[in-house]
Design an enzyme around this catalytic site. Structure first.
Site, PDB file in Angstrom:
ATOM      1  N   LYS A  51       0.843  -1.210   0.000  1.00  0.00           N
ATOM      2  CA  LYS A  51       0.000   0.000   0.000  1.00  0.00           C
ATOM      3  C   LYS A  51       0.880   1.264   0.000  1.00  0.00           C
ATOM      4  O   LYS A  51       0.583   2.236  -0.699  1.00  0.00           O
ATOM      5  CB  LYS A  51      -0.942  -0.011   1.204  1.00  0.00           C
ATOM      6  CG  LYS A  51      -2.040  -1.075   1.084  1.00  0.00           C
ATOM      7  CD  LYS A  51      -2.788  -1.337   2.380  1.00  0.00           C
ATOM      8  CE  LYS A  51      -3.719  -2.539   2.232  1.00  0.00           C
ATOM      9  NZ  LYS A  51      -4.379  -2.939   3.494  1.00  0.00           N
ATOM     10  N   GLN A  95      -4.277  -1.247   9.738  1.00  0.00           N
ATOM     11  CA  GLN A  95      -4.279  -2.616   9.229  1.00  0.00           C
ATOM     12  C   GLN A  95      -4.809  -3.583  10.295  1.00  0.00           C
ATOM     13  O   GLN A  95      -4.385  -3.551  11.446  1.00  0.00           O
ATOM     14  CB  GLN A  95      -2.851  -3.007   8.798  1.00  0.00           C
ATOM     15  CG  GLN A  95      -2.739  -4.348   8.104  1.00  0.00           C
ATOM     16  CD  GLN A  95      -3.411  -4.392   6.734  1.00  0.00           C
ATOM     17  OE1 GLN A  95      -3.566  -3.379   6.059  1.00  0.00           O
ATOM     18  NE2 GLN A  95      -3.826  -5.570   6.323  1.00  0.00           N
ATOM     19  N   ASP A 118     -11.371   2.627   4.635  1.00  0.00           N
ATOM     20  CA  ASP A 118     -11.678   1.187   4.635  1.00  0.00           C
ATOM     21  C   ASP A 118     -13.189   0.945   4.607  1.00  0.00           C
ATOM     22  O   ASP A 118     -13.627  -0.179   4.377  1.00  0.00           O
ATOM     23  CB  ASP A 118     -11.123   0.538   5.907  1.00  0.00           C
ATOM     24  CG  ASP A 118      -9.763  -0.105   5.690  1.00  0.00           C
ATOM     25  OD1 ASP A 118      -9.560  -0.694   4.613  1.00  0.00           O
ATOM     26  OD2 ASP A 118      -8.921  -0.041   6.602  1.00  0.00           O
TER      27      ASP A 118
END
Ligand code: GUN
Length: 283
Positions: A51, A95, A118
């Site tokens: 990412k 994460q 997200d």
């Protein structure tokens, strides 16, 4: 036929790169993504690094925070608080999974709604279920819809079986499929007569984290199979689908790697650009 997520993700990322560059020219601003990793989970490290690399390739600014395994919940919440306030940060990605001593829900709650790239916050999940255009959609299920659409695979009226009921994949996947007019069954490890259900499915999305779980005897001919699994085993990397056998029966199937994974990353940048535009009142 293989559904090529790698190729499609490159096309999506190329478009985003062009848009980021024109935004910089027009507004003198660079969209920024903060990426937070707590601990040493090897798979998470790989995802996070890809990412970060993606950010520099596409022209986003990245703000990486690698925190030790023993980081206190309070400390992580403070980092998020700072990122919420930082005007250069348009998206915040923490994460998952987090170490066990940290409450995932509290952490997601802390991220400000407009930076929830997200799409994990309850508000975004609600907007997704309501089929509201303003929702920021979780990257993996959103990427799956994109890849199906790019191959003109019809969803309306189809029987879709989802294996896995996680908040990250299974549940939002169900919402997106419902919005597309599909008939959806969500299964889990306790589901009775699972094979009866999978055998009737036109489309199966497998996200249960068990290597080669879906086998050829569980599916009908010409099924469409989407494999979300990434299982690192002694014998190599496998999805949740027994690709070799199932691919002989399937009309379309995603490979692992090169299927869903790259699409997830592409959608993260799509969401970050969206968040940047929302925050800056652009289109
Ligand atoms: N862990 C596995 N998939 C994801 C994802 O899409 N976002 C975050 N934040 N963590 C994950």
């Amino acid at each position: 036929m293989e559904l090529d997520g790698k190729k499609l993700s490159k096309e999506i990322k190329e478009k985003i790169k062009v848009e980021v560059s024109s935004i910089k020219e027009k507004y003198g601003k660079t969209p920024g993504l903060a990426i937070v990793l707590v601990g040493e989970n090897p798979a998470s490290k790989i995802y996070v690094n890809s990412k970060i690399k993606g950010c520099s390739e596409l022209g986003f600014e990245s703000f990486a925070h690698f925190l030790p395994e023993d980081t206190k919940e309070e400390e992580l919440l403070n980092v998020i608080e700072e990122l919420n306030k930082d005007e250069n940060v348009n998206g915040i990605l923490v994460q998952l999974p987090l170490p066990k001593h940290i409450d995932e829900k509290k952490v997601i709650d802390k991220i400000s709604l407009e930076k929830d790239v997200d799409g994990f916050k309850p508000e975004n999940f609600g907007l997704l279920m309501l089929n509201d255009k303003k929702s920021i959609k979780p990257c993996t299920p959103a990427g799956i819809i994109e890849i199906l659409k790019s191959y003109s695979i019809e969803l309306e009226g189809k029987d879709v079986v989802i294996l896995g009921r996680s908040n990250i994949v299974g549940k939002p996947m169900a919402g997106l499929m419902i919005n597309e007019g599909a008939t959806v069954t969500i299964c889990n490890s306790k589901t009775k007569n699972l094979v009866e259900k999978t055998k009737k499915a036109d489309i199966i999305v497998v996200a249960i984290g068990k290597a080669k779980f879906l086998t050829a005897d569980m599916v009908k001919d010409d099924v469409v199979v989407i494999d979300v699994g990434i299982n690192r085993t002694e014998n190599g990397l496998f999805g949740d689908v027994d690709f070799e056998d199932v691919s002989k029966k399937a009309s379309y199937i995603t490979p692992v790697p090169g299927g869903v994974g790259p699409m997830t990353v592409a959608m993260l940048f799509h969401n970050t650009l969206r968040a940047f535009k929302n925050i800056n009142n652009i289109d």
